[in-house]
Design an enzyme around this catalytic site. Structure first.
Site, mmCIF file in Angstrom:
data_model
loop_
_atom_site.group_PDB
_atom_site.id
_atom_site.type_symbol
_atom_site.label_atom_id
_atom_site.label_comp_id
_atom_site.label_asym_id
_atom_site.label_seq_id
_atom_site.Cartn_x
_atom_site.Cartn_y
_atom_site.Cartn_z
ATOM 1 N N ARG A 112 0.815 -1.036 0.143
ATOM 2 C CA ARG A 112 0.059 -0.077 0.013
ATOM 3 C C ARG A 112 0.868 1.124 -0.040
ATOM 4 O O ARG A 112 0.693 2.278 -0.382
ATOM 5 C CB ARG A 112 -0.905 0.079 0.991
ATOM 6 N N ARG A 114 3.128 3.414 -1.930
ATOM 7 C CA ARG A 114 2.919 3.445 -3.341
ATOM 8 C C ARG A 114 4.276 3.874 -3.962
ATOM 9 O O ARG A 114 4.596 3.492 -5.004
ATOM 10 C CB ARG A 114 1.771 4.155 -3.936
ATOM 11 N N GLU A 120 8.040 -8.282 -7.742
ATOM 12 C CA GLU A 120 7.994 -9.683 -7.007
ATOM 13 C C GLU A 120 8.005 -10.945 -7.993
ATOM 14 O O GLU A 120 7.930 -10.796 -9.240
ATOM 15 C CB GLU A 120 6.429 -9.337 -6.511
ATOM 16 N N ARG A 223 5.084 1.713 10.313
ATOM 17 C CA ARG A 223 5.337 0.368 10.461
ATOM 18 C C ARG A 223 6.156 -0.198 11.711
ATOM 19 O O ARG A 223 6.014 -1.460 12.213
ATOM 20 C CB ARG A 223 5.701 -0.427 9.351
#
Lengths: 301, 301, 301, 301
Positions: A112, A114, A120, A223
């Site tokens: 999220r 961005r 990946e 975070r």
């Protein structure tokens, strides 16, 4: 997170060939390069590359031909000033690239943010490994009764065992069926892009993730915070340790002005001013809602 | 673009201290580091830092523990495949930081590319230098008669001389007045953030500009194009030469699939198919508008 | 900012035709649509379009099929909670499009906010109008003696008059020469993309600027701040008034938690805690630098 | 995708109250507002809000006080010109907000488009519904033998039945265990943020997704393409139909210049030129690699 002998050999090979460069280097970061820092039961964070050091921040802030300031102590003063006054662009002048291995449900939160570049591992193209996150017993927590998006007490005995059994068995069974559907042994074999839909969100994925220092600090502030879910917080904490070695002056400013900072609303600041003047302030006289007052008291008593 | 002796000394100092690093290095790019490439009459482009090389692109595409492929020829094939099929994220894994000195009206076009990091020299905080862009005679062009945003023939004799005189005199006078308003000699001295408003758009500014390779290619495709204004195109061309030395495989793919590519509309592709089948196609039978047909014929005859 | 009769007629025409829509509408914002709010001497801000209202924020936060909450008071509580806890994505669900006319040196600051969409009037393609920003006498300030990027006292008498004369004369002369170079009367006429370089940074430009509410709040927090340059702050203030009418609940939360908020560093919070406990704190015992302590005392006495 | 009676009532209520607005409206889009377009077995796309119409594109391109052009045919010519010449900013001036319900593995591909605003239903905060994507038999395809990330033939009889049984049973069992772990009936109940990790990637999630028209076109070009995975392509196709009704002129230009366009590399264009001149071109004489030549021949014969 047991790396295979091949992976360890690749890392060792990459670390064995120092090259000459004229670029800014950060000795604390060179020590981290390529090495895998384990996170959770099978996850990892490792630094693949970086650009810039503390000096690169002041150099950009000054738009210099050479170094930005004359000394490290000048660098520190300027960096702290820039951080305190929300100058973001000089911090964007440093960049870092990580290799991260993480459970899919963590990856879904992570992505999220961005303002980063991501590559990946593709489960459309390749077959995922049989690796799943199973929480350690001390992280197997009940739903919080006060916070809809949080954890409460650690689960006890039989319930904890039941949960762990379910998570492990469902993961193994799903993966068995994933392999079974993919198999071309006596059958056509389902397309990888379809078979992967059977895999649960605790399977591990991996990506290369590249971000500038300003946006990394923003990520870490959210975070590495106590309210972040534990499973992403441990990644943020591992990265905090790395960034501290990379740009120690910027990290110090970040710790003081962001991580350890306290935000006061207009009403909160007013309440504190009244308290400092000796007044007793109540929720009613503060103008705050119950929720705000509860958070204010939690911080200021 | 005569650098001052101090600036030259700063550059020389930066180039004189090779350091050891474990990161990927690009020898072709090391040769460019810090050195000023002159552009226009007083402008410059120089590389301050870079991250990654051709191998970093395939390494990210593969999410590898070590190198992405076994050989340079594998790198090339994969890079060309990624470029041809519009995979952008692996190219985002390389990053470059430039120091650019450029006229303000060029800076205003340039900044419209938003996916980059910028630190500009602040005329609120500092005093700008007396340096203005004055076009060389062969770039002093008349307004195009066919393209509202383009140039036509080069101005001739007396008119050209008149224009150059006006540009030079207005620049010098504006700067004299800028200095006069700032002066604190016998007066208060106007604030820098106000005095700067008197300076014309051909004054030089400078910035640090950092961008990933994918977005740099996008910038170069638009700005190294023949339709771009000459004064920004020469910067793009100088950067093309640098990028070619940095990531030669990626640059080769970019040249073939972007810079030298031709885009056909659905109608244009249909017209070509009919021509290949031997048919004569006209504007009417092509379904294109006059403008489209003119552009189609310019490309395909 | 005298609009031409044609422009006024266009605005009036646009305002004269209400249409039916099923979308969320904000009555307070409808009243602003198309109308020009004057800013500075020739500038303006006007709303061209908007998407969403306060209810759209809670609706998105809840990912609802219909409205997000049952009542306006629920909307308010949820919106304040989201703002307090730095949830940014629900505020991104509202969008607004402005038409802004502003001096070029203001436009250059403004454009540094990259998360917006912009269409600027092209001086490559068109000829700019003869409109320049000339500061009002009470905004003609001297360079600050304490802040390198700020203003001090207002200029006095003769100096002020001298500055205004220079700004006016240089603007008019530059524009005369701009027109002279462009003219095709008896000469070829210089290309527009070149002639514009003679124009000073106080000439007016205009653009359409579209941004989501979260990023607009970020812009307003920085630009409606007392440290922002006056000439951009007045635009931010005009937009604050408009946003207040558009999303009154979100704006109220923004005022309390952002505009009027106070940020405390870790050291600052510690110093306040000690003060609340009755201790006398000095710069030395606070661990703050001189600059930080000065800012702390300015806020808290 | 059976909506509940409550959801249908909410949609009906939203559609029953037309309001007056002075903003640009797109009648074709009003008809879509709030209505659910079913996609896959339980998914949906519905329009929650939009900003702008075809006229808003030309209005922004012209930075107009009123409408951008005098007529619809002028709008069309200008819009096609802007699209053909890669002017992106005018298309950014339209915005749309969708509510999308989609399987998690589709959401993971989708989110890689970063220039959009997203609010996803939170499985940390709420409990997900028991809804899983199970492919229709004609979409149950084998791994492609020529393309590592693609599908080949449809699975036959017994294998197809086996796969469907596994997908269904694993989904139901995982969800049973999810509910079981969450339950607070006679036990503490696992935190939602942990229990969700047991759910497979074919469970449905939902989000609000807001994006400007330029970036939406970019998304649609990649995801409505034949090489995109079927499960995301059907969402892109549903949105193409909606956009066609919203901005028919812009969509027409997009179809011709993007969706139906053919990109030729420098070498490809050269090969076509030689063919048009009557020459026979082979892979060897074209300078293309085998892969490029295969793709060239697939397009041009």
């Amino acid at each position: 997170m047991p790396l295979t002998p091949e992976q360890l050999a690749e890392i060792e090979e990459a670390r064995s060939e120092p090259r000459q460069t004229l670029r800014a280097t950060a000795p604390g970061m060179e020590a981290h390069l390529y090495t895998a820092h384990p996170v959770l039961d099978h996850g990892l964070v490792r630094v693949i590359d970086y650009m810039g050091d503390d000096g690169a921040i002041t150099q950009a802030a000054r738009v210099s031909y050479g170094r930005g300031t004359k000394s490290v102590s000048n660098d520190e003063g300027l960096i702290r000033y820039l951080m305190r006054h929300w100058h973001s662009t000089p911090f964007e002048m440093c960049e870092v690239k990580f290799h991260v291995k993480l459970p899919v449900f963590v990856a879904r939160q992570w992505i999220r943010h961005r303002t980063a570049n991501v590559n990946e591992y593709s489960a459309r193209y390749s077959i995922l490994d049989r690796e799943f996150y199973i929480p350690a017993p001390d992280q197997l927590a009940a739903q919080s009764t006060v916070n809809n998006q949080g954890r409460g007490a650690v689960l006890e005995g039989a319930e904890a065992a039941r949960v762990l059994d379910l998570l492990r068995e469902d993961a193994m069974r799903s993966y068995d069926h994933y392999e079974g559907m993919l198999s071309q042994d006596g059958q056509q074999g389902l397309a990888r892009e379809l078979a992967r839909m059977n895999l649960p969100a605790n399977i591990y994925t991996q990506w290369y993730w590249k971000i500038d220092l300003h946006n990394l600090f923003h990520f870490l502030r959210l975070r590495a915070d106590a309210h972040a879910q534990y499973e992403i917080r441990v990644y943020a904490e591992a990265m905090c340790e790395i960034v501290k070695d990379w740009v120690p002056l910027a990290y110090g400013a970040f710790e003081d002005y962001r991580l350890g900072a306290v935000q006061l609303s207009g009403k909160g600041a007013e309440a504190l001013r009244r308290r400092l003047a000796g007044e007793v302030v109540t929720q009613e006289s503060s103008g705050m809602s119950k929720g705000e007052w509860r958070e204010f008291v939690a911080e200021w008593g």
